[in-house]
Design an enzyme around this catalytic site. Structure first.
Site, PDB file in Angstrom:
ATOM      1  N   HIS A  21     -17.141  54.278 -30.458  1.00  0.00           N
ATOM      2  CA  HIS A  21     -18.038  53.158 -30.134  1.00  0.00           C
ATOM      3  C   HIS A  21     -17.533  51.880 -30.802  1.00  0.00           C
ATOM      4  O   HIS A  21     -17.576  50.791 -30.228  1.00  0.00           O
ATOM      5  CB  HIS A  21     -19.458  53.438 -30.618  1.00  0.00           C
ATOM      6  N   CYS A 143     -17.764  71.211 -16.124  1.00  0.00           N
ATOM      7  CA  CYS A 143     -17.520  69.769 -16.190  1.00  0.00           C
ATOM      8  C   CYS A 143     -16.287  69.562 -17.058  1.00  0.00           C
ATOM      9  O   CYS A 143     -16.237  70.043 -18.191  1.00  0.00           O
ATOM     10  CB  CYS A 143     -18.723  69.059 -16.804  1.00  0.00           C
TER      11      CYS A 143
HETATM   12  N1  MSP Z   1     -24.941  55.297 -22.346  1.00  0.00           N
HETATM   13  C1  MSP Z   1     -23.724  55.314 -21.592  1.00  0.00           C
HETATM   14  C2  MSP Z   1     -23.278  53.915 -21.230  1.00  0.00           C
HETATM   15  C3  MSP Z   1     -24.238  53.111 -20.416  1.00  0.00           C
HETATM   16  S1  MSP Z   1     -23.616  51.536 -20.080  1.00  0.00           S
HETATM   17  C4  MSP Z   1     -24.691  50.883 -19.007  1.00  0.00           C
HETATM   18  C5  MSP Z   1     -22.630  55.953 -22.430  1.00  0.00           C
HETATM   19  N2  MSP Z   1     -22.782  55.915 -23.745  1.00  0.00           N
HETATM   20  S2  MSP Z   1     -21.754  56.555 -24.818  1.00  0.00           S
HETATM   21  O1  MSP Z   1     -22.429  56.439 -26.096  1.00  0.00           O
HETATM   22  O2  MSP Z   1     -21.327  57.836 -24.423  1.00  0.00           O
HETATM   23  O3  MSP Z   1     -20.556  55.566 -24.896  1.00  0.00           O
HETATM   24  C6  MSP Z   1     -19.415  55.668 -24.087  1.00  0.00           C
HETATM   25  C7  MSP Z   1     -18.465  54.571 -24.534  1.00  0.00           C
HETATM   26  O4  MSP Z   1     -18.154  54.729 -25.943  1.00  0.00           O
HETATM   27  C8  MSP Z   1     -17.105  54.594 -23.873  1.00  0.00           C
HETATM   28  O5  MSP Z   1     -17.101  53.988 -22.612  1.00  0.00           O
HETATM   29  C9  MSP Z   1     -16.320  53.789 -24.894  1.00  0.00           C
HETATM   30  O6  MSP Z   1     -16.695  52.438 -24.820  1.00  0.00           O
HETATM   31  C10 MSP Z   1     -16.824  54.348 -26.206  1.00  0.00           C
HETATM   32  N3  MSP Z   1     -16.100  55.545 -26.625  1.00  0.00           N
HETATM   33  C11 MSP Z   1     -16.662  56.736 -26.972  1.00  0.00           C
HETATM   34  N4  MSP Z   1     -15.700  57.595 -27.394  1.00  0.00           N
HETATM   35  C12 MSP Z   1     -14.488  56.998 -27.315  1.00  0.00           C
HETATM   36  C13 MSP Z   1     -13.169  57.399 -27.596  1.00  0.00           C
HETATM   37  N5  MSP Z   1     -12.876  58.588 -28.081  1.00  0.00           N
HETATM   38  N6  MSP Z   1     -12.184  56.506 -27.352  1.00  0.00           N
HETATM   39  C14 MSP Z   1     -12.439  55.251 -26.854  1.00  0.00           C
HETATM   40  N7  MSP Z   1     -13.669  54.857 -26.582  1.00  0.00           N
HETATM   41  C15 MSP Z   1     -14.725  55.690 -26.798  1.00  0.00           C
HETATM   42  O7  MSP Z   1     -21.653  56.400 -21.858  1.00  0.00           O
END
Ligand code: MSP
Length: 515
Positions: A21, A143
């Site tokens: 994040h 998945c």
């Molecule tokens: N809640 C949804 C997003 C809704 S947007 C309208 C979601 N949340 S999440 O907490 O899973 O966050 C996903 C995002 O976190 C990824 O798109 C990226 O920005 C970031 N990342 C999470 N893990 C990551 C990595 N291992 N590497 C790079 N980015 C990562 O999806």
């Protein structure tokens, strides 16, 4: 100058933030700071995605009511962003009354326009992705992202007529002249989306009958709104959709949605289709960066290799943490990170290259000129000319890199100047000049102070505290962007350092070496 509205994803509030994040958020903050520095009216939005089965399950696992649980998680995100010096303008919480009413009025609008109908959904659903899955998306029945079996759903739901948008979206993505045009970057991702569009879209269920932790469907409160529809709408509710027309008109459409590739589909298909259906302009650009692994492995709690932002900050400090994640590998690609490689990069680029340059410059100005930076006394030499050229090229290179979201290149441009200035010290050997040529020595010390002043500007977007610290040690006040109108061209032109200024008596190490 044009406005710049940038969003990060609205992160799931099912767990405390991790370095994944932080990666997106630091990048977003760096870019917004850059454009703010350049005088654009910039707005950075982030938030927490607090509904969904995932979040409800995480709350239940801790025996807490979901709202209490997400209050804590949201506080954790705020704390992480504070520690990483993220300057956001809005943090949307999807459980806030303002967001909820915006979502309801948008969904009502889709319904009123005939874009939503009631139907029966039967099919597979990955709770991890919060996504309906088709047979060919599964790998050996699982998945591929979550390695778990999707659940079978069969219920009456409200559907959005996504199938009407296959051609509309294809044109929007393909044709820059199209009224709904938006960019998808990097180009490989754009081709991926276009490829999926060729298969054709099917209608999607946008409500749940069995998921109480969500926003009620306005025209049928027995159902809640699908969490992705809820979350995507935060990009408009966060800038006043439904309650602050002026703010909304000032910033919407977004200039850039930033995220990793995992959620590109939602941002390039479902989201623009929803907006077009509601007759709201689409965002201008979607950029999906890569995913990183840690020590070659997927980051996971089970493996116990999750890195938290607080850990990074404790070990390396705020600005170094920001620098290290941004330069670990090129932004659009996948890559690996590790605390060891971070420590090596820290010592090499921060403690040695930048840290030493400042340290020895300030020390020598103290030693040879009692702390007062002299005016240049000798005619410029070829060595000086080369330093000026590198300095002059730094900012255009940075501009190009930021436009392409090439963060490591943007910092690379700054480090090119750092490297050139360090070489300049060796080439001119001030310690020898001190005995032979005081005039030349004055010019050399002035040029080093000036190069460092420019380096402060070049690193400011990624490393704001370091920029101020460098300026302070040079006896300058770093003009914080936004605090006064700043003429950028003038600020970055060679020769802006006021000769006669005093540096600090004792240089403070910017980045103490790590053992
Ligand atoms: N809640 C949804 C997003 C809704 S947007 C309208 C979601 N949340 S999440 O907490 O899973 O966050 C996903 C995002 O976190 C990824 O798109 C990226 O920005 C970031 N990342 C999470 N893990 C990551 C990595 N291992 N590497 C790079 N980015 C990562 O999806």
């Amino acid at each position: 100058m044009s406005k710049f509205y940038l969003t990060t994803p609205i992160y799931y509030a099912n767990d405390v933030p991790h370095v994944g994040h932080a990666y997106t958020t630091v990048a977003a903050d760096t870019l917004t700071r850059y454009y703010r520095l350049r005088g654009r009216d910039s707005f950075l939005l982030t938030g927490t995605d607090e509904h969904s089965a995932n979040v409800a399950a995480a709350a239940a696992a801790q025996g807490k009511p979901p709202q209490e649980f997400t209050d804590e998680i949201n506080a954790g995100f705020q704390e992480a962003w504070r520690r990483l010096n993220i300057h956001y303008d809005e943090m949307v919480r999807t459980t806030s009354p303002r967001h909820k009413s915006g979502v309801q009025s948008f969904v009502q609008r889709l319904f009123d326009k005939g874009e939503v109908y009631k139907g029966r959904y039967e099919g597979m659903y990955c709770v991890g992705c919060e996504k309906f899955m088709t047979e060919d998306e599964l790998v050996e029945g699982l998945c591929p992202n979550h390695r778990r079996e999707p659940v079978w759903y069969a219920e009456e739901n409200y559907f959005f007529r996504l199938s009407n948008y296959t051609d509309i979206l294809t044109r929007a993505i393909d044709n820059p002249e199209d009224q709904h045009h938006f960019e998808i970057d990097p180009p490989a991702r754009k081709n991926e989306v276009l490829g999926k569009l060729r298969v054709g879209l099917t209608d999607i269920s946008i409500s749940r009958a069995t998921q109480p932790w969500g926003i009620p469907v306005p025209f049928d409160p027995t159902q809640t709104i699908y969490v992705w529809v809820d979350a995507l709408l935060s990009y408009i509710t966060g800038v006043g959709y439904g309650d602050d027309q002026e703010l909304f008109r000032r910033y919407w459409p977004a200039d850039l949605h930033l995220m990793a590739k995992d959620i590109l589909w939602f941002h390039t298909i479902i989201w623009p289709a929803m907006l077009i259906a509601a007759e709201v302009p689409v965002a201008k650009r979607v950029f999906a960066h890569g995913y990183f692994t840690i020590d070659g492995q997927k980051m996971s709690k089970t493996l116990g290799n999750v890195i938290r932002p607080a850990q990074l900050v404790e070990r390396f400090g705020v600005d170094a943490s920001r620098y290290l994640v941004l330069t670990a590998f090129p932004f659009g690609t996948d890559g690996d990170i590790s605390l060891e490689s971070f420590a090596e990069a820290y010592n090499a680029s921060l403690a040695n290259d930048l840290g030493n340059l400042l340290n020895r410059t300030v020390s020598m100005i103290n030693r040879y000129f009692q702390g007062r930076v002299p005016a240049p006394q000798a005619d410029p030499t070829a060595l000086d000319d080369d330093l000026y050229v590198v300095a002059r090229n730094t900012f255009p290179a940075m501009e190009r890199a930021f436009a392409a979201l090439a963060f490591s290149d943007a910092l690379g441009a700054a480090w090119h100047l750092v490297g050139r200035a360090n070489k300049y010290v060796e080439e001119n050997a001030p310690w020898a000049l001190a005995k032979t040529d005081r005039d030349r020595l004055a010019s050399v010390m002035y040029n080093l102070a000036e190069a460092l002043r420019l380096i402060a500007y070049a690193i400011y977007p990624a490393m704001p505290d370091t920029a101020s610290a460098i300026a302070a040690q040079l006896g300058l006040e770093f003009r914080a962007p936004g605090s006064e109108a700043m003429d950028w061209e003038q600020a970055i032109a060679w020769g802006g350092y006021p000769a006669g200024n005093s540096v600090v008596e004792k240089p403070q190490p910017l980045f103490p070496r790590l053992q």
